[in-house]
Design a protein around this motif. Structure first.
Motif, PDB file in Angstrom:
ATOM      1  N   GLY A   1       0.846  -1.187   0.000  1.00 50.43           N
ATOM      2  CA  GLY A   1       0.000   0.000   0.000  1.00 50.43           C
ATOM      3  C   GLY A   1       0.884   1.240   0.000  1.00 50.43           C
ATOM      4  N   PHE A   2       0.487   2.268  -0.762  1.00 52.05           N
ATOM      5  CA  PHE A   2       1.291   3.477  -0.876  1.00 52.05           C
ATOM      6  C   PHE A   2       0.545   4.689  -0.329  1.00 52.05           C
ATOM      7  CE2 PHE A   2       2.858   0.806  -4.366  1.00 52.05           C
ATOM      8  CZ  PHE A   2       4.225   0.839  -4.126  1.00 52.05           C
ATOM      9  N   ILE A   3       1.281   5.546   0.387  1.00 52.12           N
ATOM     10  CA  ILE A   3       0.765   6.835   0.844  1.00 52.12           C
ATOM     11  C   ILE A   3       1.771   7.892   0.390  1.00 52.12           C
ATOM     12  CG2 ILE A   3       0.048   8.238   2.812  1.00 52.12           C
ATOM     13  CD1 ILE A   3      -0.252   5.564   4.372  1.00 52.12           C
ATOM     14  N   PHE A   4       1.296   8.889  -0.361  1.00 52.93           N
ATOM     15  CA  PHE A   4       2.188   9.894  -0.922  1.00 52.93           C
ATOM     16  C   PHE A   4       1.932  11.270  -0.306  1.00 52.93           C
ATOM     17  CE2 PHE A   4       1.588   6.669  -4.239  1.00 52.93           C
ATOM     18  CZ  PHE A   4       2.907   6.332  -4.514  1.00 52.93           C
ATOM     19  N   GLN A   5       2.952  12.108  -0.366  1.00 49.39           N
ATOM     20  CA  GLN A   5       2.850  13.470   0.166  1.00 49.39           C
ATOM     21  C   GLN A   5       1.737  14.263  -0.508  1.00 49.39           C
ATOM     22  OE1 GLN A   5       6.535  15.626  -0.118  1.00 49.39           O
ATOM     23  NE2 GLN A   5       5.639  17.579   0.444  1.00 49.39           N
ATOM     24  N   SER A   6       1.586  14.080  -1.821  1.00 50.04           N
ATOM     25  CA  SER A   6       0.603  14.871  -2.577  1.00 50.04           C
ATOM     26  C   SER A   6      -0.718  14.124  -2.784  1.00 50.04           C
ATOM     27  CB  SER A   6       1.189  15.296  -3.925  1.00 50.04           C
ATOM     28  OG  SER A   6       1.691  14.179  -4.636  1.00 50.04           O
ATOM     29  N   PHE A   7      -0.952  13.067  -1.990  1.00 47.73           N
ATOM     30  CA  PHE A   7      -2.225  12.348  -1.914  1.00 47.73           C
ATOM     31  C   PHE A   7      -2.519  11.486  -3.148  1.00 47.73           C
ATOM     32  CE2 PHE A   7      -3.199  16.695   0.015  1.00 47.73           C
ATOM     33  CZ  PHE A   7      -2.635  16.372   1.239  1.00 47.73           C
ATOM     34  N   HIS A   8      -2.352  12.046  -4.368  1.00 47.23           N
ATOM     35  CA  HIS A   8      -2.615  11.312  -5.614  1.00 47.23           C
ATOM     36  C   HIS A   8      -4.049  10.795  -5.690  1.00 47.23           C
ATOM     37  CE1 HIS A   8       1.390  11.934  -6.781  1.00 47.23           C
ATOM     38  NE2 HIS A   8       1.954  10.815  -6.347  1.00 47.23           N
ATOM     39  N   LEU A   9      -5.007  11.634  -5.312  1.00 45.04           N
ATOM     40  CA  LEU A   9      -6.410  11.271  -5.455  1.00 45.04           C
ATOM     41  C   LEU A   9      -6.925  11.766  -6.800  1.00 45.04           C
ATOM     42  CD1 LEU A   9      -7.735  12.220  -1.895  1.00 45.04           C
ATOM     43  CD2 LEU A   9      -6.852  10.006  -2.682  1.00 45.04           C
ATOM     44  N   LEU A  10      -7.849  11.018  -7.401  1.00 46.83           N
ATOM     45  CA  LEU A  10      -8.440  11.444  -8.672  1.00 46.83           C
ATOM     46  C   LEU A  10      -9.556  12.439  -8.385  1.00 46.83           C
ATOM     47  CD1 LEU A  10      -8.556   8.111 -10.709  1.00 46.83           C
ATOM     48  CD2 LEU A  10      -6.798   9.881 -10.642  1.00 46.83           C
ATOM     49  N   PRO A  11      -9.473  13.654  -8.953  1.00 47.75           N
ATOM     50  CA  PRO A  11     -10.382  14.737  -8.562  1.00 47.75           C
ATOM     51  C   PRO A  11     -11.850  14.491  -8.879  1.00 47.75           C
ATOM     52  CG  PRO A  11      -9.064  15.373 -10.471  1.00 47.75           C
ATOM     53  CD  PRO A  11      -8.480  14.090  -9.944  1.00 47.75           C
ATOM     54  N   ARG A  12     -12.143  13.686  -9.893  1.00 47.85           N
ATOM     55  CA  ARG A  12     -13.542  13.482 -10.283  1.00 47.85           C
ATOM     56  C   ARG A  12     -14.220  12.354  -9.521  1.00 47.85           C
ATOM     57  NH1 ARG A  12     -13.583  14.265 -16.911  1.00 47.85           N
ATOM     58  NH2 ARG A  12     -12.703  16.377 -16.935  1.00 47.85           N
ATOM     59  N   LEU A  13     -13.454  11.629  -8.715  1.00 49.91           N
ATOM     60  CA  LEU A  13     -14.016  10.514  -7.964  1.00 49.91           C
ATOM     61  C   LEU A  13     -14.304  10.931  -6.533  1.00 49.91           C
ATOM     62  CD1 LEU A  13     -11.815   7.475  -9.097  1.00 49.91           C
ATOM     63  CD2 LEU A  13     -13.908   8.376 -10.129  1.00 49.91           C
ATOM     64  N   THR A  14     -15.310  10.312  -5.935  1.00 50.15           N
ATOM     65  CA  THR A  14     -15.608  10.556  -4.526  1.00 50.15           C
ATOM     66  C   THR A  14     -14.547   9.885  -3.659  1.00 50.15           C
ATOM     67  OG1 THR A  14     -16.931   8.548  -4.291  1.00 50.15           O
ATOM     68  CG2 THR A  14     -18.079  10.547  -5.044  1.00 50.15           C
ATOM     69  N   ALA A  15     -14.606  10.166  -2.370  1.00 45.03           N
ATOM     70  CA  ALA A  15     -13.663   9.539  -1.446  1.00 45.03           C
ATOM     71  C   ALA A  15     -13.763   8.020  -1.519  1.00 45.03           C
ATOM     72  CB  ALA A  15     -13.934  10.023  -0.021  1.00 45.03           C
ATOM     73  N   ALA A  16     -14.989   7.497  -1.492  1.00 45.15           N
ATOM     74  CA  ALA A  16     -15.182   6.046  -1.548  1.00 45.15           C
ATOM     75  C   ALA A  16     -14.664   5.461  -2.856  1.00 45.15           C
ATOM     76  CB  ALA A  16     -16.655   5.703  -1.352  1.00 45.15           C
ATOM     77  N   GLN A  17     -14.908   6.153  -3.957  1.00 41.84           N
ATOM     78  CA  GLN A  17     -14.434   5.663  -5.258  1.00 41.84           C
ATOM     79  C   GLN A  17     -12.914   5.686  -5.344  1.00 41.84           C
ATOM     80  OE1 GLN A  17     -16.682   8.435  -7.641  1.00 41.84           O
ATOM     81  NE2 GLN A  17     -18.294   6.931  -8.112  1.00 41.84           N
ATOM     82  N   ASN A  18     -12.285   6.704  -4.758  1.00 39.90           N
ATOM     83  CA  ASN A  18     -10.830   6.760  -4.732  1.00 39.90           C
ATOM     84  C   ASN A  18     -10.252   5.612  -3.911  1.00 39.90           C
ATOM     85  OD1 ASN A  18      -9.123   9.033  -5.983  1.00 39.90           O
ATOM     86  ND2 ASN A  18     -10.945  10.148  -5.286  1.00 39.90           N
ATOM     87  N   VAL A  19     -10.868   5.339  -2.779  1.00 34.17           N
ATOM     88  CA  VAL A  19     -10.379   4.261  -1.913  1.00 34.17           C
ATOM     89  C   VAL A  19     -10.527   2.908  -2.610  1.00 34.17           C
ATOM     90  CG1 VAL A  19     -10.772   3.033   0.253  1.00 34.17           C
ATOM     91  CG2 VAL A  19     -10.798   5.538   0.204  1.00 34.17           C
ATOM     92  N   ALA A  20     -11.636   2.716  -3.313  1.00 34.52           N
ATOM     93  CA  ALA A  20     -11.913   1.432  -3.963  1.00 34.52           C
ATOM     94  C   ALA A  20     -11.116   1.235  -5.251  1.00 34.52           C
ATOM     95  CB  ALA A  20     -13.407   1.325  -4.271  1.00 34.52           C
ATOM     96  N   LEU A  21     -10.469   2.274  -5.738  1.00 31.02           N
ATOM     97  CA  LEU A  21      -9.810   2.233  -7.048  1.00 31.02           C
ATOM     98  C   LEU A  21      -8.861   1.044  -7.244  1.00 31.02           C
ATOM     99  CD1 LEU A  21      -9.736   3.812  -9.704  1.00 31.02           C
ATOM    100  CD2 LEU A  21      -7.811   5.128  -8.783  1.00 31.02           C
TER     101      LEU A  21
END
Length: 224
Positions: A86-106
């Motif tokens: 599992g990776f955790i990055f300084q700049s988060f690397h979340l996809l802006p168009r996805l919800t929190a749940a969708q980002n987590v499930a990616l």
């Protein structure tokens, strides 16, 4: 869990060659919490990228969970990352168009997990990191600390054996940094192996072992 022997990484050739790592050897046991420290150019991020199977060494060998990484093809290497890391990055690397749940499930998109089950697991993890009320929010609707909590939940979705965190508090204020580090400590107490890159002594103090690097080599290892 991790066994690296005489890892070297060279970028470029000839006079332009940069020796980012020089014969680095180390072992990290299951359920250790290790901080890797060093100034810019010390080799700490290069080491983490190799240990996280994002890069390959120019020489040396690396085993993760008793699997010799150098023997894996690209498909097997990708599967290793997806199953065990599992990776955790300084700049988060979340996809802006996805919800929190969708980002987590990616990450589960690349497995045979049913989409409904994937979202259910994502919602459970968001609840565990204190964001049960933010599952439908998108990244721009959340604070930096909340986005990092989403990133931590995403890192846990595949139930990894080891979590790599690259400057996880680098973009956060001191209060939020303490909250994120407490969350990482809680994960460690539940059995997760954590390898964290940081340049801050107060953040490294949360770890049980500190490795200091300089010029591509291990300068000091509190675990030795």
């Amino acid at each position: 869990m991790i066994a690296a022997k005489e890892l070297s990484r060279v970028f470029g050739q000839g006079e332009n060659a940069v020796h980012a790592l020089r014969n680095v050897s180390l072992q990290i046991a299951e359920n250790e919490f290790v901080a890797v420290m060093g100034s810019s150019g010390s080799g700490k991020s290069t080491l983490m990228n190799i240990l996280g199977c994002l890069d390959t060494p120019s020489s040396g060998s690396y085993q993760l969970d008793n699997q010799l990484i150098g023997q894996l093809d690209d498909i097997s290497l990708s599967a290793m990352r997806n199953r065990h890391i599992g990776f955790i990055f300084q700049s988060f690397h979340l996809l802006p168009r996805l919800t929190a749940a969708q980002n987590v499930a990616l990450p589960l998109r690349y497995t045979d997990t049913d989409p409904a089950e994937a979202l259910a697991r994502a919602n459970t993890l968001l609840e565990q990191v204190g964001l049960g009320h933010r599952t439908s929010h998108k990244p721009h609707e959340m604070s930096g600390g909340q986005r990092q909590r989403v990133a931590i939940a995403r890192a846990l979705i595949n139930r990894p054996k080891v979590i790599f965190a690259d400057e996880p508090t680098g973009n956060l204020d001191s209060k939020t940094s303490k909250e994120i580090m407490q969350l990482l400590c809680d994960l460690h107490s539940k059995g997760n192996t954590i390898v964290m890159v940081t340049h801050e002594d107060e953040i490294a103090a949360y770890a049980n072992r500190v490795i200091r690097m300089r010029d591509g080599q291990i300068l000091q290892d509190s675990g030795c």
